[in-house]
Design a protein around this motif. Sequence first.
Motif, short mmCIF file in Angstrom:
data_model
loop_
_atom_site.label_atom_id
_atom_site.label_comp_id
_atom_site.label_asym_id
_atom_site.label_seq_id
_atom_site.Cartn_x
_atom_site.Cartn_y
_atom_site.Cartn_z
N ASN A 370 0.82 -1.22 0.00
CA ASN A 370 0.00 0.00 0.00
C ASN A 370 0.85 1.26 0.00
OD1 ASN A 370 -2.40 -1.47 0.07
ND2 ASN A 370 -2.39 -1.59 2.30
N THR A 371 2.11 1.13 0.37
CA THR A 371 2.97 2.32 0.43
C THR A 371 3.70 2.58 -0.89
OG1 THR A 371 4.80 0.98 1.30
CG2 THR A 371 3.32 2.01 2.91
N ASP A 372 3.58 1.67 -1.85
CA ASP A 372 4.27 1.85 -3.12
C ASP A 372 3.64 2.99 -3.93
OD1 ASP A 372 6.06 -0.21 -2.74
OD2 ASP A 372 4.74 -1.72 -3.63
N LEU A 374 2.63 4.67 -7.64
CA LEU A 374 1.95 4.03 -8.76
C LEU A 374 2.96 3.32 -9.67
CD1 LEU A 374 -0.59 3.43 -10.36
CD2 LEU A 374 -0.29 5.63 -11.53
N ASP A 375 4.06 3.97 -10.00
CA ASP A 375 5.02 3.33 -10.89
C ASP A 375 5.68 2.11 -10.24
OD1 ASP A 375 6.30 4.96 -9.10
OD2 ASP A 375 7.79 5.72 -10.51
N GLU A 376 5.92 2.17 -8.90
CA GLU A 376 6.47 1.01 -8.20
C GLU A 376 5.47 -0.14 -8.20
OE1 GLU A 376 9.42 3.05 -4.87
OE2 GLU A 376 7.27 2.88 -4.47
N ALA A 377 4.20 0.17 -7.98
CA ALA A 377 3.16 -0.86 -7.96
C ALA A 377 3.05 -1.54 -9.33
CB ALA A 377 1.82 -0.26 -7.56
N ILE A 378 3.12 -0.75 -10.40
CA ILE A 378 3.03 -1.32 -11.75
C ILE A 378 4.23 -2.20 -12.03
CG2 ILE A 378 3.03 -0.74 -14.21
CD1 ILE A 378 1.48 1.83 -13.45
N GLU A 379 5.42 -1.72 -11.67
CA GLU A 379 6.63 -2.51 -11.91
C GLU A 379 6.56 -3.86 -11.17
OE1 GLU A 379 11.47 -2.40 -11.19
OE2 GLU A 379 10.18 -0.85 -10.35
N ARG A 460 -3.69 -1.03 -8.06
CA ARG A 460 -3.59 0.42 -7.84
C ARG A 460 -3.96 1.19 -9.11
NH1 ARG A 460 0.08 3.00 -4.58
NH2 ARG A 460 -0.28 1.22 -3.23
N LEU A 461 -3.43 0.75 -10.25
CA LEU A 461 -3.72 1.44 -11.49
C LEU A 461 -5.20 1.32 -11.84
CD1 LEU A 461 -2.83 2.96 -14.03
CD2 LEU A 461 -2.43 0.73 -15.11
N ARG A 462 -5.75 0.11 -11.72
CA ARG A 462 -7.15 -0.07 -12.10
C ARG A 462 -8.06 0.78 -11.21
NH1 ARG A 462 -9.79 -5.96 -12.19
NH2 ARG A 462 -9.95 -5.58 -9.94
#
Length: 530
Positions: A370-372, A374-379, A460-462
């Motif tokens: 949850n702390t990532d 958006l770009d970290e979550a996608i990666e 996160r992105l969705r």
Amino acid sequence: MRFYVPEWDDAVDAHYDFEHDELSSLNRKERNLDYIWDIFDRETTPIDGVLISREQVEETDRKAERLAEYGVYDDPVLSVPDWLPTISDCGAWGYKSLPFPPYGNKDMLDFYETLEVSVGVTIDHLVLGSGKDKGRLYLDKRAFHEDFKKGDIPDSLSDVVDVMVDEWPEEWPDYVGEYEPSIRTEQTENITNFTASDFHGDIDVVLRRLAEDRRAVYRENDEKFRYELTLHNAEEMYDLYQNGDYPFRLMVAIQGWDPKSYIKAANKVLDLGYDYLGIGGVAGSPIHEVRKIVKGVGKTVKSFERENSTRVDSHVFGFAKTDGFETIGRSGMTSFDSASMLRSAWTGGDNYQLDSEERYDAIRIRYPSNTDSLDEAIEKSLRGREALVALRAYGSEYPLIEAIDKWHQKAEKVLPAAREYLQEHRHDPRYDKSLLREVESAFRNDFEYGRELQASFSDRLRSRIVMLRKDDPEAPIPFEEYEELLRTAERELEAFPRMLTSSNWKKQFLILDVMNPLAEIQTPMHLLSA
């Protein structure tokens, strides 16, 4: 030796979408849950029984009421099959910070009868060691407040007394009045707050004062008290059980602090007439101590059996150390319970114990935290998705390179399709909802790549893209906001390591022994771990 698994609501989504690693429905009430006994049949279920603690049953009012109405075997949710035996106990770990168990003996017998379990366990109180000079002090959490918290207790007191703070029950069992009349005389709604003056002054004077305080219990030798209370409950509960007509078998739980104290307790309860003995309080003990305790109790039980020409079953509660299986087996233990091996399947290695010396690891693919950003979550989602594709290809004996290539081609289609879908459908009536869950459900079910968007590019992105519920056609959100999110995903996909185009990777895949396909994913898995 039988293995019981604790019931901790460890159920899975019966129709989980394994292809996209996603729940069948975003609405929890719409999911069908499967427990381990629902997934396997009688011959293949990898457990021999279920341990159901009262603490877990009463975690929510809904669950407690449901099980009280139906019992564990007829409950529409839990639905334990009738061929699977059940043990129920009071859950001593859950109230270890209280001065007394919150249940009475007759109350527990009635509880077991209501649940219709196979075996009920006597009330024990976990024997806790204390290195403090002056014993243990229990304080009612409800008496602390904003101006005086637990941290405000002076060090001069907490350095010499083991301070236990917990919320006391609104009503103690009747037997408590025999030991501490003071804590039975005050109505819970009239509890007065602690002040600094309650804890300051000469230590002995403070402790004598708190010993008479309705919000406190002080004992110089709490270890001995818990030990003797456990034995007292065993004696009283045995008498109640013998004088009643209960349909379940009664197991006695013993506690102790060393092998000698456990052996002494075992001798006492066997003399009472018990034929099922449970060793409690060893869950957190070092393996060498557990071995000594189990061996000592085991010898005591065997000796009693020989002298009395009878059979006594025995159980080890919370036994989580696979290195000690041989010890408890040789000691004649009938059964044990633990959830550690199941939970370690998603937290660590060497987590499957077989009859042979082999061990098998479970590989955990982590979600973004949850702390990532958006770009970290996608990666992380891209890496995890690729790893899962590789693992599934390995499991089905499908070429890894081909499987990853197919996934990558699909992932490249997701973002352009999302852009086109949003341009055409962002103001559809189906997205005119107030709840994000409803909008997200409609999006993932209507958009062709709604599930793949989450699987490859993160939840996160969705969730960020599903601004549709705020995208009013009368005052539309600038489409640039959607574009910014999609471009972030496109940049991450473009920068994502392309193993398939690397000649070094191709060479490594090709030279690996075909008969050892797991080796193919060892190096990629190392690099892809989130």
